[in-house]
Motif scaffolding. Structure first.
Motif, PDB file in Angstrom:
ATOM      1  N   LEU A 155       0.829  -1.211   0.000  1.00  0.00           N
ATOM      2  CA  LEU A 155       0.000   0.000   0.000  1.00  0.00           C
ATOM      3  C   LEU A 155       0.862   1.259   0.000  1.00  0.00           C
ATOM      4  CD1 LEU A 155      -2.773  -1.101   2.514  1.00  0.00           C
ATOM      5  CD2 LEU A 155      -2.910  -0.992   0.019  1.00  0.00           C
ATOM      6  N   ILE A 156       1.963   1.207   0.716  1.00  0.00           N
ATOM      7  CA  ILE A 156       2.885   2.348   0.724  1.00  0.00           C
ATOM      8  C   ILE A 156       3.505   2.525  -0.659  1.00  0.00           C
ATOM      9  CG2 ILE A 156       5.099   3.147   1.663  1.00  0.00           C
ATOM     10  CD1 ILE A 156       4.187   1.864   4.347  1.00  0.00           C
ATOM     11  N   ILE A 157       3.914   1.438  -1.281  1.00  0.00           N
ATOM     12  CA  ILE A 157       4.483   1.486  -2.636  1.00  0.00           C
ATOM     13  C   ILE A 157       3.454   2.029  -3.625  1.00  0.00           C
ATOM     14  CG2 ILE A 157       5.302   0.022  -4.539  1.00  0.00           C
ATOM     15  CD1 ILE A 157       7.423   0.315  -2.459  1.00  0.00           C
ATOM     16  N   LEU A 158       2.216   1.582  -3.515  1.00  0.00           N
ATOM     17  CA  LEU A 158       1.149   2.052  -4.396  1.00  0.00           C
ATOM     18  C   LEU A 158       0.953   3.562  -4.253  1.00  0.00           C
ATOM     19  CD1 LEU A 158      -1.309   1.465  -6.299  1.00  0.00           C
ATOM     20  CD2 LEU A 158      -2.652   1.212  -4.210  1.00  0.00           C
ATOM     21  N   GLY A 159       0.835   4.031  -3.027  1.00  0.00           N
ATOM     22  CA  GLY A 159       0.632   5.460  -2.792  1.00  0.00           C
ATOM     23  C   GLY A 159       1.801   6.290  -3.275  1.00  0.00           C
ATOM     24  N   LEU A 160       3.014   5.857  -2.991  1.00  0.00           N
ATOM     25  CA  LEU A 160       4.196   6.598  -3.419  1.00  0.00           C
ATOM     26  C   LEU A 160       4.336   6.564  -4.935  1.00  0.00           C
ATOM     27  CD1 LEU A 160       6.638   8.246  -2.557  1.00  0.00           C
ATOM     28  CD2 LEU A 160       7.898   6.096  -2.287  1.00  0.00           C
ATOM     29  N   GLY A 161       4.048   5.417  -5.549  1.00  0.00           N
ATOM     30  CA  GLY A 161       4.102   5.319  -7.011  1.00  0.00           C
ATOM     31  C   GLY A 161       3.126   6.265  -7.682  1.00  0.00           C
ATOM     32  N   PHE A 162       1.928   6.358  -7.131  1.00  0.00           N
ATOM     33  CA  PHE A 162       0.954   7.275  -7.716  1.00  0.00           C
ATOM     34  C   PHE A 162       1.376   8.725  -7.502  1.00  0.00           C
ATOM     35  CE2 PHE A 162      -3.016   9.707  -7.773  1.00  0.00           C
ATOM     36  CZ  PHE A 162      -3.398   9.420  -9.081  1.00  0.00           C
TER      37      PHE A 162
END
Length: 156
Positions: free
Chosen positions: A130-137
């Motif tokens: 979830l952290i990777i998803l948020g940072l990627g976006f």
């Protein structure tokens, strides 16, 4: 991008509600039943990390992040766009470095099946995803902002 960012911010808001409910449940269990879920701190910590990164792009889009406009206030319209493009580019570079480091940790935890050392033995790749998803976006949002501000500075 704005719609997806808003959706991720709603997921972030749902995580706040989850944290509130889990804390309330923990209070009731401890006060009345002399027991616990034994995972409150761990799960609320995961939710807090995910919440921050999932809401980052929407917060930036809606101009809700803390900004120091001292320099921008003395610049003209073109200078403001150039300053915004540069600020977004600097943030993009920092976020790319952070993303690379977090992605390496994420893939290692996924590959080796690393779990938390607590009672729950949560696979660490789950909250990290979830952290990777948020940072990627957020990185995509910053890249779009760099292009938008660069285009506006060329027109001004």
């Amino acid at each position: 991008m704005t719609r997806l960012g808003r959706w991720l911010s709603w997921v972030s808001a749902a995580l706040i509600v989850y944290m509130l409910c889990h804390i309330a449940l923990e209070i009731v269990l401890r006060a009345f039943f002399d027991t616990s879920t034994f995972v409150l701190e761990e799960f609320v910590g995961y939710a807090l990390g995910a919440m921050i990164f999932l809401a980052l792009a929407a917060s930036h889009t809606e101009d809700r992040l803390i900004r120091v406009n001292l320099l921008k206030n003395i610049l003209g319209p073109r200078g403001r766009e150039i300053a915004d493009a540069f600020a977004n580019l600097a943030a993009l570079a920092a976020c790319l470095l952070l993303f690379g480091a977090l992605y390496n940790i994420f893939t290692r935890n996924l590959r080796f099946g690393i779990t938390s050392s607590s009672f729950s033995e949560t696979p660490l790749w789950i909250p990290q995803s979830l952290i990777i998803l948020g940072l990627g976006f957020y990185i995509l949002r910053l890249a779009v902002n760099v292009l938008v501000h660069t285009e506006k500075s060329l027109k001004a």
